[in-house]
Write a protein that holds these residues in place. Structure first.
Motif, PDB file in Angstrom:
ATOM      1  N   ILE A  51       0.854  -1.191   0.000  1.00 53.07           N
ATOM      2  CA  ILE A  51       0.000   0.000   0.000  1.00 53.07           C
ATOM      3  C   ILE A  51       0.884   1.234   0.000  1.00 53.07           C
ATOM      4  CG2 ILE A  51      -1.761   1.290   1.291  1.00 53.07           C
ATOM      5  CD1 ILE A  51      -2.624  -1.516   2.385  1.00 53.07           C
ATOM      6  N   ARG A  52       0.600   2.151  -0.923  1.00 55.48           N
ATOM      7  CA  ARG A  52       1.382   3.359  -1.070  1.00 55.48           C
ATOM      8  C   ARG A  52       0.531   4.576  -0.710  1.00 55.48           C
ATOM      9  NH1 ARG A  52       6.307   2.537  -0.829  1.00 55.48           N
ATOM     10  NH2 ARG A  52       6.562   4.620  -1.696  1.00 55.48           N
ATOM     11  N   ILE A  91      -1.562  12.887   6.178  1.00 53.88           N
ATOM     12  CA  ILE A  91      -2.577  11.846   6.325  1.00 53.88           C
ATOM     13  C   ILE A  91      -2.249  10.610   5.496  1.00 53.88           C
ATOM     14  CG2 ILE A  91      -4.995  11.248   5.918  1.00 53.88           C
ATOM     15  CD1 ILE A  91      -5.690  14.177   6.529  1.00 53.88           C
ATOM     16  N   ALA A  92      -2.068  10.772   4.186  1.00 50.80           N
ATOM     17  CA  ALA A  92      -1.877   9.613   3.311  1.00 50.80           C
ATOM     18  C   ALA A  92      -0.632   8.798   3.672  1.00 50.80           C
ATOM     19  CB  ALA A  92      -1.848  10.052   1.849  1.00 50.80           C
ATOM     20  N   PRO A  93       0.541   9.407   3.890  1.00 51.03           N
ATOM     21  CA  PRO A  93       1.710   8.592   4.259  1.00 51.03           C
ATOM     22  C   PRO A  93       1.516   7.833   5.570  1.00 51.03           C
ATOM     23  CG  PRO A  93       2.389  10.778   3.557  1.00 51.03           C
ATOM     24  CD  PRO A  93       0.905  10.825   3.699  1.00 51.03           C
ATOM     25  N   ARG A  94       0.893   8.475   6.549  1.00 48.14           N
ATOM     26  CA  ARG A  94       0.745   7.813   7.847  1.00 48.14           C
ATOM     27  C   ARG A  94      -0.351   6.743   7.804  1.00 48.14           C
ATOM     28  NH1 ARG A  94       3.929  10.769  11.553  1.00 48.14           N
ATOM     29  NH2 ARG A  94       2.939   9.785  13.352  1.00 48.14           N
ATOM     30  N   ASN A 132       0.226  -0.915   6.153  1.00 49.65           N
ATOM     31  CA  ASN A 132       1.358  -1.815   5.904  1.00 49.65           C
ATOM     32  C   ASN A 132       1.892  -2.438   7.180  1.00 49.65           C
ATOM     33  OD1 ASN A 132       1.747  -1.702   3.002  1.00 49.65           O
ATOM     34  ND2 ASN A 132       2.292   0.442   3.286  1.00 49.65           N
ATOM     35  N   LEU A 133       1.858  -1.688   8.276  1.00 54.76           N
ATOM     36  CA  LEU A 133       2.307  -2.245   9.558  1.00 54.76           C
ATOM     37  C   LEU A 133       1.385  -3.380   9.989  1.00 54.76           C
ATOM     38  CD1 LEU A 133       4.144  -2.187  12.033  1.00 54.76           C
ATOM     39  CD2 LEU A 133       2.705  -0.349  12.982  1.00 54.76           C
TER      40      LEU A 133
END
Length: 384
Positions: free
Chosen positions: A7-8, A362-365, A371-372
């Motif tokens: 997921i990106r 928001i999107a990166p976190r 992914n975590l």
């Protein structure tokens, strides 16, 4: 070779997220208004259901909203991931129409609870949906975190005992830092009982509770130790009846911050052992630890090291810190669960009329969180 993740940040539908977030922020939900908190729970439950998650709801008491649980995967798994969030805010109803309207100014998005922590709560559901069958996780929405989690604490601890790791969606700190420790807290009320008398005609018969409280305040404030992170604050004083009456009662409300278990034991023991100098004065001391200290134990550090390369792949560093405020992560860390906190978006000024989040965070976190969840399910971190 840098590991790739499924997921990106560009996979996140940010406009849809912000549209749903606006609906959440529009439902003002101060802790003391259980009907308002339940209206917020209605919205969260509907969104979780629409995302394909299973939802259960549990009443607490007449003064508190309901507990809401959303999950993906079978119940009663002993190895699931627990995600902690809350739906209550500190802002009273009317903030949205008054000093803190929903608005965006550049990268900053304002609104009551937008940063602490409706955005983080929504991120938890979206991450669970993005991870899908690649995770087994439960999101627990607490209705009273802002006032100490008195109604929700047993649920937090019960859920933690079935989990192997805990992720807390409180907002990021100090420019996006993650939280691996928090000071514990204690709340005390000390009633100082003296003896009333007329201050003009019979002052010798009186025993001033205010005078005794003034002496006591100096003793309490002397317990502050900034170098160790110990904080003792007499925040509210109430006493006396009229200006010409020796006061028979003075009440002190005290907030205590505790960096670790040793300090917790030392300071609480010292407060609870306080005795008046004057034998005609009496102290009535109530209260105690409200949130135990949260220290970065090996399991939490292992969880951090699992998350760190994922965050870097999403385009931001994962820098750990210890926060002065408490969260429900204090309870899970005290049970020995690896706990990573501050996973919500970056922003600033929680609990104020300048509360805001930074939209680009928001999107990166959110991608990192999804992914975590996948990584912990597929390749459990060493030490967890």
């Amino acid at each position: 070779m840098t590991e790739t993740y499924p997921i990106r940040p560009e996979d996140i539908d940010l406009p849809a997220f912000l549209e749903e977030l606006r609906a959440w922020v529009s439902l003002e939900s101060p802790t003391a208004d259980p009907a308002a908190v339940n209206a917020m729970a209605d919205r969260a439950a509907a969104h979780a259901t629409a995302l394909g998650l299973s939802v259960t709801r549990h009443p607490t008491d007449d003064a508190t909203g309901d507990l809401l649980i959303a999950r993906h995967g079978p119940e009663d798994r002993a190895d699931e991931i627990l995600i902690l969030t809350h739906l209550d805010t500190v802002h009273a109803k009317g903030a949205l129409a008054g000093p803190l309207p929903w608005r965006q100014e550049g990268d900053k998005l304002f609104g009551p609870g937008v940063y602490d922590m409706k955005s983080g709560a929504l991120m938890a559901l979206e991450a669970l949906a993005l991870a899908g069958d690649r995770t087994v996780a439960t999101v627990l929405f607490i209705p009273d975190e802002e006032t100490g989690t008195y109604a929700g604490r047993l649920a937090v601890e019960a859920a933690a005992r079935k989990a192997r790791a805990v992720l807390v969606m409180e907002p990021a700190r100090d420019g996006g830092k993650i939280v691996t420790g928090r000071r514990g807290s204690a709340i005390y009320r000390i009633e100082v009982h003296g003896r009333a008398a007329h201050s003009g005609t019979r002052p010798q018969d009186g025993r001033s509770a205010i005078r005794a409280a003034a002496r006591l305040i100096l003793t309490l404030e002397a317990m502050n130790d900034p170098a160790r992170g110990i904080g003792v604050n007499v925040g509210v004083i109430q006493g006396g009846t009229t200006r010409n009456t020796i006061p028979a009662l003075c009440v002190l409300d005290i907030d205590v911050r505790l960096p670790d278990r040793q300090a917790q034991e030392e300071v609480t023991a010292a407060i609870e052992a306080l005795t008046p100098v004057d034998p005609d004065i009496r102290f009535e001391i109530t209260g105690g630890v409200s949130r135990p200290a949260f220290s970065a134990e090996p399991g939490t550090l292992a969880l951090l090291e699992t998350a760190r390369p994922i965050a870097e792949a999403m385009g931001y560093p994962l820098v750990p810190m210890t926060s002065g405020g408490g969260s429900d992560g204090n309870f899970t860390a005290a049970l020995g669960l690896p706990t990573l906190d501050g996973l919500g978006p970056d922003g600033a000024d929680a609990h104020t009329f300048n509360e805001h989040l930074l939209v680009p965070s928001i999107a990166p976190r959110l991608a990192m969180l999804a992914n975590l969840l996948i990584t912990l399910h597929e390749k459990p971190a060493r030490g967890l």
